[in-house]
Design a protein around this motif. Structure first.
Motif, PDB file in Angstrom:
ATOM      1  N   UNK A  25       0.737  -1.234  -0.023  1.00 54.89           N
ATOM      2  CA  UNK A  25       0.102  -0.060  -0.078  1.00 54.89           C
ATOM      3  C   UNK A  25       0.793   1.268  -0.092  1.00 54.89           C
ATOM      4  N   UNK A  26       1.936   1.233   0.802  1.00 52.41           N
ATOM      5  CA  UNK A  26       2.869   2.470   0.870  1.00 52.41           C
ATOM      6  C   UNK A  26       3.477   2.839  -0.712  1.00 52.41           C
ATOM      7  N   UNK A  27       3.873   1.659  -1.269  1.00 49.54           N
ATOM      8  CA  UNK A  27       4.224   1.881  -2.646  1.00 49.54           C
ATOM      9  C   UNK A  27       3.331   2.812  -3.703  1.00 49.54           C
ATOM     10  N   UNK A  28       1.939   2.382  -3.088  1.00 48.15           N
ATOM     11  CA  UNK A  28       0.891   3.071  -4.036  1.00 48.15           C
ATOM     12  C   UNK A  28       0.456   4.135  -3.266  1.00 48.15           C
ATOM     13  N   UNK A  29       1.127   4.700  -2.382  1.00 42.33           N
ATOM     14  CA  UNK A  29       0.814   5.739  -1.666  1.00 42.33           C
ATOM     15  C   UNK A  29      -0.493   6.004  -0.905  1.00 42.33           C
ATOM     16  N   UNK A  30      -1.019   4.531  -0.650  1.00 39.30           N
ATOM     17  CA  UNK A  30      -2.301   4.357   0.041  1.00 39.30           C
ATOM     18  C   UNK A  30      -1.639   4.359   1.758  1.00 39.30           C
ATOM     19  N   UNK A  31      -1.899   5.422   2.467  1.00 41.09           N
ATOM     20  CA  UNK A  31      -1.554   5.372   3.710  1.00 41.09           C
ATOM     21  C   UNK A  31      -2.676   6.197   4.478  1.00 41.09           C
ATOM     22  N   UNK A  32      -2.607   5.878   5.965  1.00 40.05           N
ATOM     23  CA  UNK A  32      -3.852   6.457   6.687  1.00 40.05           C
ATOM     24  C   UNK A  32      -3.807   8.084   6.457  1.00 40.05           C
ATOM     25  N   UNK A  33      -2.578   8.455   6.568  1.00 43.53           N
ATOM     26  CA  UNK A  33      -2.703  10.082   6.450  1.00 43.53           C
ATOM     27  C   UNK A  33      -3.073  10.565   5.127  1.00 43.53           C
ATOM     28  N   UNK A  34      -2.917   9.746   3.850  1.00 39.51           N
ATOM     29  CA  UNK A  34      -3.271  10.328   2.767  1.00 39.51           C
ATOM     30  C   UNK A  34      -4.964   9.929   2.467  1.00 39.51           C
ATOM     31  N   UNK A  35      -5.466   8.749   3.316  1.00 41.84           N
ATOM     32  CA  UNK A  35      -6.841   8.295   3.024  1.00 41.84           C
ATOM     33  C   UNK A  35      -7.739   8.685   3.889  1.00 41.84           C
ATOM     34  N   UNK A  36      -7.204   8.760   5.128  1.00 39.37           N
ATOM     35  CA  UNK A  36      -8.139   8.658   6.473  1.00 39.37           C
ATOM     36  C   UNK A  36      -8.085   7.204   6.840  1.00 39.37           C
ATOM     37  N   UNK A  37      -8.408   7.224   8.357  1.00 44.03           N
ATOM     38  CA  UNK A  37      -8.302   5.766   8.749  1.00 44.03           C
ATOM     39  C   UNK A  37      -9.325   4.809   8.237  1.00 44.03           C
ATOM     40  N   UNK A  38     -10.455   5.329   7.946  1.00 42.70           N
ATOM     41  CA  UNK A  38     -11.584   4.243   7.735  1.00 42.70           C
ATOM     42  C   UNK A  38     -11.441   3.824   6.323  1.00 42.70           C
ATOM     43  N   UNK A  39     -11.265   4.529   5.235  1.00 43.52           N
ATOM     44  CA  UNK A  39     -10.715   4.256   4.147  1.00 43.52           C
ATOM     45  C   UNK A  39      -9.575   3.330   3.919  1.00 43.52           C
ATOM     46  N   UNK A  40      -8.637   3.806   4.873  1.00 38.83           N
ATOM     47  CA  UNK A  40      -7.223   2.994   4.614  1.00 38.83           C
ATOM     48  C   UNK A  40      -7.558   1.556   5.242  1.00 38.83           C
ATOM     49  N   UNK A  41      -8.317   1.395   6.155  1.00 41.56           N
ATOM     50  CA  UNK A  41      -8.717   0.070   6.720  1.00 41.56           C
ATOM     51  C   UNK A  41      -9.546  -0.619   5.776  1.00 41.56           C
ATOM     52  N   UNK A  42     -10.326  -0.046   4.851  1.00 43.91           N
ATOM     53  CA  UNK A  42     -11.165  -0.821   4.030  1.00 43.91           C
ATOM     54  C   UNK A  42     -10.159  -1.309   2.726  1.00 43.91           C
ATOM     55  N   UNK A  43      -9.249  -0.518   2.455  1.00 49.10           N
ATOM     56  CA  UNK A  43      -8.352  -0.718   1.489  1.00 49.10           C
ATOM     57  C   UNK A  43      -7.486  -1.822   1.782  1.00 49.10           C
ATOM     58  N   UNK A  44      -6.890  -1.855   3.106  1.00 48.26           N
ATOM     59  CA  UNK A  44      -6.002  -2.708   3.649  1.00 48.26           C
ATOM     60  C   UNK A  44      -6.821  -4.207   3.658  1.00 48.26           C
ATOM     61  N   UNK A  45      -7.886  -4.290   3.994  1.00 46.29           N
ATOM     62  CA  UNK A  45      -8.423  -5.597   4.066  1.00 46.29           C
ATOM     63  C   UNK A  45      -8.423  -6.028   2.492  1.00 46.29           C
ATOM     64  N   UNK A  46      -8.972  -5.206   1.733  1.00 49.43           N
ATOM     65  CA  UNK A  46      -9.279  -5.546   0.429  1.00 49.43           C
ATOM     66  C   UNK A  46      -7.747  -6.059  -0.278  1.00 49.43           C
ATOM     67  N   UNK A  47      -6.738  -5.610   0.056  1.00 50.05           N
ATOM     68  CA  UNK A  47      -5.472  -5.818  -0.394  1.00 50.05           C
ATOM     69  C   UNK A  47      -5.042  -7.142  -0.113  1.00 50.05           C
ATOM     70  N   UNK A  48      -5.080  -7.638   1.408  1.00 51.56           N
ATOM     71  CA  UNK A  48      -4.872  -8.745   1.727  1.00 51.56           C
ATOM     72  C   UNK A  48      -5.539 -10.020   1.108  1.00 51.56           C
ATOM     73  N   UNK A  49      -6.861  -9.553   0.503  1.00 46.08           N
ATOM     74  CA  UNK A  49      -7.520 -10.565  -0.222  1.00 46.08           C
ATOM     75  C   UNK A  49      -7.010 -10.631  -1.584  1.00 46.08           C
TER      76      UNK A  49
END
Ligand SMILES: Cc1cc2nc3c(=O)[nH]c(=O)nc-3n(C[C@H](O)[C@H](O)[C@H](O)COP(=O)(O)O)c2cc1C
Length: 376
Positions: A292-316
C-alpha cells in the motif's frame, strides 16, 4: 475449435464456453493471497506444472502470470520468488494441450524485437496458445533494479503503443521494414518465423485509468478490469457496455474479463471460516502495508476508515473480487458476472493445487447446468 486458425478462435481461447475461466498469479510465491498460512502457494515449478496439467484436463481456458520482479517483504517476503513469465509459459505450453498461457510483459523492460521473437517461440511451442498481457509498469523499485526509469503515466502508454506497433509489424510483415517512432528507431527489421498458423497471439491489458483503458480498447482482444467488491451489477454492466461500445466505434471488438479470489468449501460456514483464518487472522500485514505504501495508500493520505477498507481488500488477493461460499453460491456469483457481460474471470486460491479439484468437481458442473460452460 482448430488451433491457430483465426484470430476469433484465439481470442475465444479455442473454447465455446460463455464464461471463460483462468488461473491468475501461480508463477509467484504466495500467489495472490497475502497470507502467512503454511499451506500458502509455493510457486515452485513442480507445482506450476501439476497445476497447468490439472487445469488443462479440466478445460480451464487460461493461465495468467504476474509480471513481478521484486518481492514485497513482510514476514513471508510476499511474491519474493517469481518465475519470469514468458519462459514459464513456454514450459507449460509444452506440457499441455488446450490451455492458453499468457506471458505478462513489462513493455519498457524488453526491447520489442526480442520480445516479438520470444512470443513467436512460445506460440510455436504451444501451437497457437500463447497470449500476451502487456503491462506498462507502476513499481519504481522494480524499474530501478533494471536501471530503467518509470516514465510519467501518459508517456508509459505512448511508449507501449510504439512497442506493440513494432511487435505487430514483426509478426506480420514479410518484407524488411524500418521503424521511426518517438521512442523507438529501428532499421531493416526482419523477423521470421511469424506466429503459429498465420494469425497472432491473443493480446490483453489491464489498464484502469482512462489512458490505460483507451490503450486496451485500441489494441487488445481483452481488457482485464478489477470489479471491486460492492460495485453493483448495474455498474459492472455499464462498464462492460461502455468499453465494448468504444471499441466498436473504432471498428474493433473487445472482451472484458475480471479477477477473483475463490474460497469454496462444502458449506458457506466452512468457506467463511477459512477465508477469515487465511486472509484476516493470518494476513501478512507487514507485506500488505509495504504494498500500500508503494501505491501511496496511507492512513494520512486516505483517512483511517478508508485506509482500513483498502488494507483488508489488499490482503484478499491483492484486491480481487472475493468469491467466498459453498459451490452454489460461488457458481451463482460467477453467473452474475457473466450476466453483467463479462467474458471471463481469472481466479486465484490460497493453494491452487489443493483447492482446484473441489472447484472443478463442484462449481464447473453447476456452471454447465446454468448453460455457461460445456461439460468436459
Ligand atoms: C488483471 C490484472 C493484472 C495485472 N498484472 C500486472 C502485472 O502482472 N504486473 C504489474 O506490474 N502490473 C499488473 N497490473 C497492473 C496494471 O497493469 C496497471 O498498471 C494498473 O491496473 C494501473 O492501471 P493504469 O496504468 O491504467 O493506471 C495488473 C492489473 C490487473 C487488473
Amino acid at each position: 475449435m482448430d488451433r491457430g486458425t483465426t484470430s476469433e478462435a484465439r481470442a475465444a481461447m479455442y473454447s465455446r464456453n460463455r464464461l471463460k475461466l483462468g488461473l491468475f498469479g501461480a508463477n509467484c510465491s504466495s500467489g495472490r493471497a497475502v497470507t502467512m498460512v503454511p499451506e500458502r502457494w509455493s510457486g515452485s515449478w513442480a507445482d506450476c506444472l501439476r497445476l497447468a496439467q490439472m487445469a488443462d484436463d479440466a478445460g480451464i481456458e487460461f493461465m495468467l502470470p504476474i509480471g513481478r520482479w521484486k518481492g514485497y517483504g513482510g514476514d513471508t517476503d510476499y511474491q519474493g520468488a517469481t518465475f519470469e513469465t514468458v519462459t514459464w509459459a513456454c514450459g507449460l505450453l509444452a506440457a499441455t494441450r488446450r490451455l492458453t498461457v499468457f506471458g505478462t510483459v513489462h513493455a519498457p523492460l524488453i526491447p520489442p524485437l526480442i520480445a516479438a521473437k520470444e512470443f513467436v517461440t512460445a506460440d510455436h511451442i504451444g501451437e497457437g496458445r500463447f497470449g500476451l498481457n502487456i503491462v506498462c509498469g507502476w513499481n519504481e523499485g522494480e524499474f530501478e533494479m533494471f536501471g530503467a526509469t518509470l516514465r510519467d503515466h501518459e508517456s508509459r502508454y505512448d511508449y507501449a503503443q510504439e512497442w506493440l506497433d513494432v511487435i505487430r509489424r514483426a509478426w506480420s510483415e514479410e518484407d524488411d521494414f524500418d521503424f521511426a517512432g518517438r521512442f523507438i528507431q529501428l532499421k531493416g527489421v526482419r523477423a521470421k518465423p511469424k506466429p503459429y498458423g498465420g494469425t497472432r497471439p491473443v493480446i490483453m491489458n489491464a489498464g484502469a485509468s482512462p489512458t490505460g483503458q483507451a490503450f486496451a480498447i485500441r489494441n487488445c482482444d481483452a481488457l482485464f478490469s478489477n470489479i471491486a467488491n460492492g460495485i453493483s451489477f448495474e455498474e459492472t454492466t455499464g462498464h462492460v457496455k461502455n468499453v465494448q461500445a468504444l471499441a466498436r466505434r473504432g471498428g474493433r471488438e473487445i472482451d472484458v474479463y475480471t479477477v477473483g479470489v475463490v474460497t469454496c468449501r462444502k458449506t458457506a460456514r466452512e468457506a467463511e471460516d477459512y477465508w477469515r483464518h487465511a486472509i484476516v487472522d493470518n494476513a501478512d500485514w507487514r507485506a500488505v502495508d509495504n504494498i500500500l505504501a508503494m501505491k501511496n495508500v496511507t492512513p494520512e493520505a486516505l483517512g483511517a476508515e478508508e485506509f482500513h477498507r483498502f488494507r483488508n481488500h489488499q490482503a484478499n488477493g491483492m484486491g480481487g473480487l472475493p468469491l467466498v461460499g459453498d459451490p452454489d453460491r460461488v457458481a451463482g456469483q460467477l453467473a452474475q458476472l457473466s450476466a453483467a457481460g463479462l467474458t471471463g474471470i481469472a481466479v486465484s486460491f490460497v493453494n491452487y493445487l489443493d483447492e482446484l479439484p473441489f472447484f472443478c468437481a463442484e462449481v464447473l458442473p453447476r456452471l454447465a447446468r446454468l448453460g455457461l460452460r460445456e461439460t468436459i
